[in-house]
Design a protein around this motif. Structure first.
Motif, PDB file in Angstrom:
ATOM      1  N   PRO A  90       0.697  -1.329  -0.072  1.00 12.24           N
ATOM      2  CA  PRO A  90      -0.113  -0.047  -0.134  1.00 12.24           C
ATOM      3  C   PRO A  90       0.879   1.384   0.127  1.00 12.24           C
ATOM      4  CG  PRO A  90       0.156  -1.046   2.198  1.00 12.24           C
ATOM      5  CD  PRO A  90       0.796  -1.870   1.242  1.00 12.24           C
ATOM      6  N   LEU A  91       0.567   2.445  -0.598  1.00 16.03           N
ATOM      7  CA  LEU A  91       0.978   3.696  -0.521  1.00 16.03           C
ATOM      8  C   LEU A  91       0.656   4.727   0.746  1.00 16.03           C
ATOM      9  CD1 LEU A  91       0.642   4.436  -4.454  1.00 16.03           C
ATOM     10  CD2 LEU A  91       2.441   3.210  -3.029  1.00 16.03           C
ATOM     11  N   GLY A  92      -0.543   4.070   1.053  1.00 15.72           N
ATOM     12  CA  GLY A  92      -0.942   5.099   2.038  1.00 15.72           C
ATOM     13  C   GLY A  92      -2.195   4.397   3.057  1.00 15.72           C
ATOM     14  N   ARG A  93      -2.642   4.947   3.908  1.00 12.03           N
ATOM     15  CA  ARG A  93      -3.709   4.392   4.802  1.00 12.03           C
ATOM     16  C   ARG A  93      -4.418   5.348   5.700  1.00 12.03           C
ATOM     17  NH1 ARG A  93      -2.785   1.156  10.201  1.00 12.03           N
ATOM     18  NH2 ARG A  93      -1.011   2.451  10.878  1.00 12.03           N
ATOM     19  N   VAL A  94      -5.608   5.200   6.221  1.00  9.37           N
ATOM     20  CA  VAL A  94      -6.465   5.968   7.051  1.00  9.37           C
ATOM     21  C   VAL A  94      -6.478   5.328   8.301  1.00  9.37           C
ATOM     22  CG1 VAL A  94      -8.455   6.956   7.456  1.00  9.37           C
ATOM     23  CG2 VAL A  94      -7.721   6.877   5.234  1.00  9.37           C
ATOM     24  N   VAL A  95      -6.079   6.054   9.466  1.00 12.61           N
ATOM     25  CA  VAL A  95      -6.177   5.509  10.803  1.00 12.61           C
ATOM     26  C   VAL A  95      -7.237   6.475  11.422  1.00 12.61           C
ATOM     27  CG1 VAL A  95      -4.991   5.282  12.847  1.00 12.61           C
ATOM     28  CG2 VAL A  95      -3.696   5.085  10.739  1.00 12.61           C
ATOM     29  N   ARG A  96      -8.196   5.747  11.824  1.00 14.94           N
ATOM     30  CA  ARG A  96      -9.417   6.315  12.467  1.00 14.94           C
ATOM     31  C   ARG A  96      -9.105   6.892  13.894  1.00 14.94           C
ATOM     32  NH1 ARG A  96     -13.237   7.424   8.325  1.00 14.94           N
ATOM     33  NH2 ARG A  96     -13.211   5.595   6.993  1.00 14.94           N
ATOM     34  N   GLY A  97      -9.543   8.074  14.383  1.00 16.03           N
ATOM     35  CA  GLY A  97      -9.257   8.560  15.461  1.00 16.03           C
ATOM     36  C   GLY A  97      -9.969   7.820  16.787  1.00 16.03           C
ATOM     37  N   ARG A  98      -9.296   7.595  17.652  1.00 18.24           N
ATOM     38  CA  ARG A  98      -9.898   6.926  18.933  1.00 18.24           C
ATOM     39  C   ARG A  98      -9.774   7.707  20.142  1.00 18.24           C
ATOM     40  NH1 ARG A  98      -8.714   0.658  18.124  1.00 18.24           N
ATOM     41  NH2 ARG A  98      -6.794   1.803  17.073  1.00 18.24           N
ATOM     42  N   VAL A 107       0.963   8.235   4.538  1.00 16.67           N
ATOM     43  CA  VAL A 107       1.870   8.165   3.361  1.00 16.67           C
ATOM     44  C   VAL A 107       2.822   7.450   3.523  1.00 16.67           C
ATOM     45  CG1 VAL A 107       2.309   9.221   1.211  1.00 16.67           C
ATOM     46  CG2 VAL A 107       0.515  10.171   2.447  1.00 16.67           C
ATOM     47  N   TYR A 108       3.012   6.480   2.957  1.00 19.07           N
ATOM     48  CA  TYR A 108       4.364   5.281   3.127  1.00 19.07           C
ATOM     49  C   TYR A 108       5.371   6.140   2.009  1.00 19.07           C
ATOM     50  CZ  TYR A 108       1.168   2.355   5.561  1.00 19.07           C
ATOM     51  OH  TYR A 108       0.276   1.854   6.566  1.00 19.07           O
ATOM     52  N   ARG A 109       6.558   6.345   2.603  1.00 17.78           N
ATOM     53  CA  ARG A 109       7.704   7.009   1.692  1.00 17.78           C
ATOM     54  C   ARG A 109       8.351   6.077   0.672  1.00 17.78           C
ATOM     55  NH1 ARG A 109      13.189   8.464   1.800  1.00 17.78           N
ATOM     56  NH2 ARG A 109      13.446   7.479   3.807  1.00 17.78           N
ATOM     57  N   ARG A 110       8.704   4.918   1.386  1.00 17.10           N
ATOM     58  CA  ARG A 110       9.615   4.213   0.363  1.00 17.10           C
ATOM     59  C   ARG A 110       8.857   3.577  -0.695  1.00 17.10           C
ATOM     60  NH1 ARG A 110      13.979   4.593  -0.849  1.00 17.10           N
ATOM     61  NH2 ARG A 110      14.564   2.354  -0.675  1.00 17.10           N
ATOM     62  N   PRO A 111       7.521   3.069  -0.566  1.00 19.55           N
ATOM     63  CA  PRO A 111       6.856   2.663  -1.794  1.00 19.55           C
ATOM     64  C   PRO A 111       6.607   3.844  -2.825  1.00 19.55           C
ATOM     65  CG  PRO A 111       5.982   1.543   0.398  1.00 19.55           C
ATOM     66  CD  PRO A 111       6.917   2.813   0.700  1.00 19.55           C
ATOM     67  N   GLU A 113       8.347   6.498  -3.292  1.00 19.13           N
ATOM     68  CA  GLU A 113       9.461   6.835  -3.972  1.00 19.13           C
ATOM     69  C   GLU A 113      10.113   5.765  -4.906  1.00 19.13           C
ATOM     70  OE1 GLU A 113      12.108   9.626  -0.554  1.00 19.13           O
ATOM     71  OE2 GLU A 113      12.182   7.499  -0.848  1.00 19.13           O
ATOM     72  N   LEU A 114       9.859   4.480  -4.519  1.00 17.04           N
ATOM     73  CA  LEU A 114      10.152   3.403  -5.636  1.00 17.04           C
ATOM     74  C   LEU A 114       9.178   3.506  -6.937  1.00 17.04           C
ATOM     75  CD1 LEU A 114      11.021   0.436  -3.075  1.00 17.04           C
ATOM     76  CD2 LEU A 114      12.538   1.680  -4.546  1.00 17.04           C
ATOM     77  N   ARG A 115       8.038   4.081  -6.577  1.00 18.31           N
ATOM     78  CA  ARG A 115       7.185   4.100  -7.884  1.00 18.31           C
ATOM     79  C   ARG A 115       7.301   5.377  -8.755  1.00 18.31           C
ATOM     80  NH1 ARG A 115       5.068   0.862  -4.156  1.00 18.31           N
ATOM     81  NH2 ARG A 115       3.796  -1.081  -4.934  1.00 18.31           N
ATOM     82  N   SER A 116       8.127   6.425  -8.479  1.00 16.93           N
ATOM     83  CA  SER A 116       8.252   7.839  -9.069  1.00 16.93           C
ATOM     84  C   SER A 116       9.622   7.626  -9.335  1.00 16.93           C
ATOM     85  CB  SER A 116       7.578   8.724  -8.074  1.00 16.93           C
ATOM     86  OG  SER A 116       8.502   8.790  -7.003  1.00 16.93           O
ATOM     87  N   ARG A 117       9.929   8.418 -10.796  1.00 20.41           N
ATOM     88  CA  ARG A 117      11.102   8.509 -11.160  1.00 20.41           C
ATOM     89  C   ARG A 117      11.832   9.692 -10.763  1.00 20.41           C
ATOM     90  NH1 ARG A 117       8.690   6.817 -16.802  1.00 20.41           N
ATOM     91  NH2 ARG A 117       7.499   8.615 -16.174  1.00 20.41           N
ATOM     92  N   ASP A 118      11.013  10.863 -10.509  1.00 19.95           N
ATOM     93  CA  ASP A 118      11.589  12.237 -10.367  1.00 19.95           C
ATOM     94  C   ASP A 118      10.709  12.933  -9.464  1.00 19.95           C
ATOM     95  OD1 ASP A 118       9.422  12.767 -11.892  1.00 19.95           O
ATOM     96  OD2 ASP A 118      10.678  13.520 -13.578  1.00 19.95           O
ATOM     97  N   GLU A 121       6.860  13.662 -10.640  1.00 14.65           N
ATOM     98  CA  GLU A 121       6.077  12.558 -10.521  1.00 14.65           C
ATOM     99  C   GLU A 121       5.785  12.092  -9.311  1.00 14.65           C
ATOM    100  OE1 GLU A 121       6.984   8.165 -11.879  1.00 14.65           O
ATOM    101  OE2 GLU A 121       7.089   9.564 -13.482  1.00 14.65           O
ATOM    102  N   ARG A 122       6.914  12.274  -8.217  1.00 13.29           N
ATOM    103  CA  ARG A 122       6.684  11.913  -6.755  1.00 13.29           C
ATOM    104  C   ARG A 122       5.615  12.878  -6.095  1.00 13.29           C
ATOM    105  NH1 ARG A 122      11.894  12.311  -5.295  1.00 13.29           N
ATOM    106  NH2 ARG A 122      11.953  10.310  -6.462  1.00 13.29           N
ATOM    107  N   ALA A 123       5.684  14.123  -6.408  1.00 14.19           N
ATOM    108  CA  ALA A 123       4.714  14.953  -5.883  1.00 14.19           C
ATOM    109  C   ALA A 123       3.537  14.808  -6.381  1.00 14.19           C
ATOM    110  CB  ALA A 123       5.134  16.376  -6.430  1.00 14.19           C
ATOM    111  N   GLN A 124       3.126  14.330  -7.699  1.00 15.61           N
ATOM    112  CA  GLN A 124       1.934  14.043  -8.123  1.00 15.61           C
ATOM    113  C   GLN A 124       1.404  12.705  -7.398  1.00 15.61           C
ATOM    114  OE1 GLN A 124       1.833  13.487 -12.376  1.00 15.61           O
ATOM    115  NE2 GLN A 124      -0.078  12.879 -12.381  1.00 15.61           N
ATOM    116  N   LEU A 125       2.405  11.775  -7.375  1.00 17.81           N
ATOM    117  CA  LEU A 125       1.708  10.534  -6.870  1.00 17.81           C
ATOM    118  C   LEU A 125       1.394  10.740  -5.314  1.00 17.81           C
ATOM    119  CD1 LEU A 125       1.402   7.523  -6.894  1.00 17.81           C
ATOM    120  CD2 LEU A 125       3.701   7.139  -6.543  1.00 17.81           C
ATOM    121  N   VAL A 126       2.312  11.618  -4.440  1.00 18.20           N
ATOM    122  CA  VAL A 126       1.989  11.731  -3.020  1.00 18.20           C
ATOM    123  C   VAL A 126       0.630  12.731  -3.134  1.00 18.20           C
ATOM    124  CG1 VAL A 126       2.541  13.453  -1.301  1.00 18.20           C
ATOM    125  CG2 VAL A 126       4.273  12.010  -2.168  1.00 18.20           C
TER     126      VAL A 126
END
Length: 152
Positions: A90-98, A107-111, A113-118, A121-126
């Motif tokens: 996964p590239l991200g997830r929602v954690v419901r507040g409790r 947002v998961y940084r390494r996945p 980064e691995l899916r973007s070339r520059d 593209e990284r800013a768009q994917l984020v």
């Protein structure tokens, strides 16, 4: 006259060690000052991309004002959970507040980064990940969270 007698011997040992380069110009400074983007680490740059995307979404949707946006290096797959083979990482997830904690979009940084070339593209994917997670959190379609979703 002997030249070697006019030159004092070089100091030896730790007390005689000079703290500068061999040309006598002193220690080198940093390659770039802190305010220049070169001095920012990849993690800091990624954090700023998530922050920028969060601010764009908060301006559009006031409901996201109390939502935290966070970055984690990699997703944690605990226990016996097996990832979905279609989207293995996964590239991200929602954690419901409790218990008084606000909802959080991670947002998961390494996945990412691995899916973007520059950087572009990284800013768009984020931003796409943030839009998708915000849509999931609010129960909306991603296109209603950001009308430009999926067009770029």
């Amino acid at each position: 006259m002997d030249k070697s007698s006019s030159v004092p011997p070089a100091p030896s040992g730790p007390a005689g060690h000079r703290h500068r380069d061999r040309h006598g110009r002193g220690m080198r400074g940093p390659v770039a000052p802190p305010q220049v983007p070169l001095a920012a680490s990849r993690a800091e740059t990624f954090d700023s991309l998530v922050h920028d995307s969060a601010e764009r979404l908060r301006r559009r949707l006031p409901q996201l004002a109390s939502v935290d946006f966070a970055v984690q290096e990699v997703p944690w797959l605990g226990g016996d959970s097996v990832p979905d083979p279609v989207d293995a990482v996964p590239l991200g997830r929602v954690v419901r507040g409790r218990r008084g904690r606000p909802d959080r979009i991670v947002v998961y940084r390494r996945p990412v980064e691995l899916r973007s070339r520059d950087r572009e593209e990284r800013a768009q994917l984020v931003h796409e990940v943030c839009v998708e997670q915000a849509a999931d959190l609010l129960g909306l379609a991603p296109e209603s969270v950001d009308p430009r979703y999926g067009q770029e």
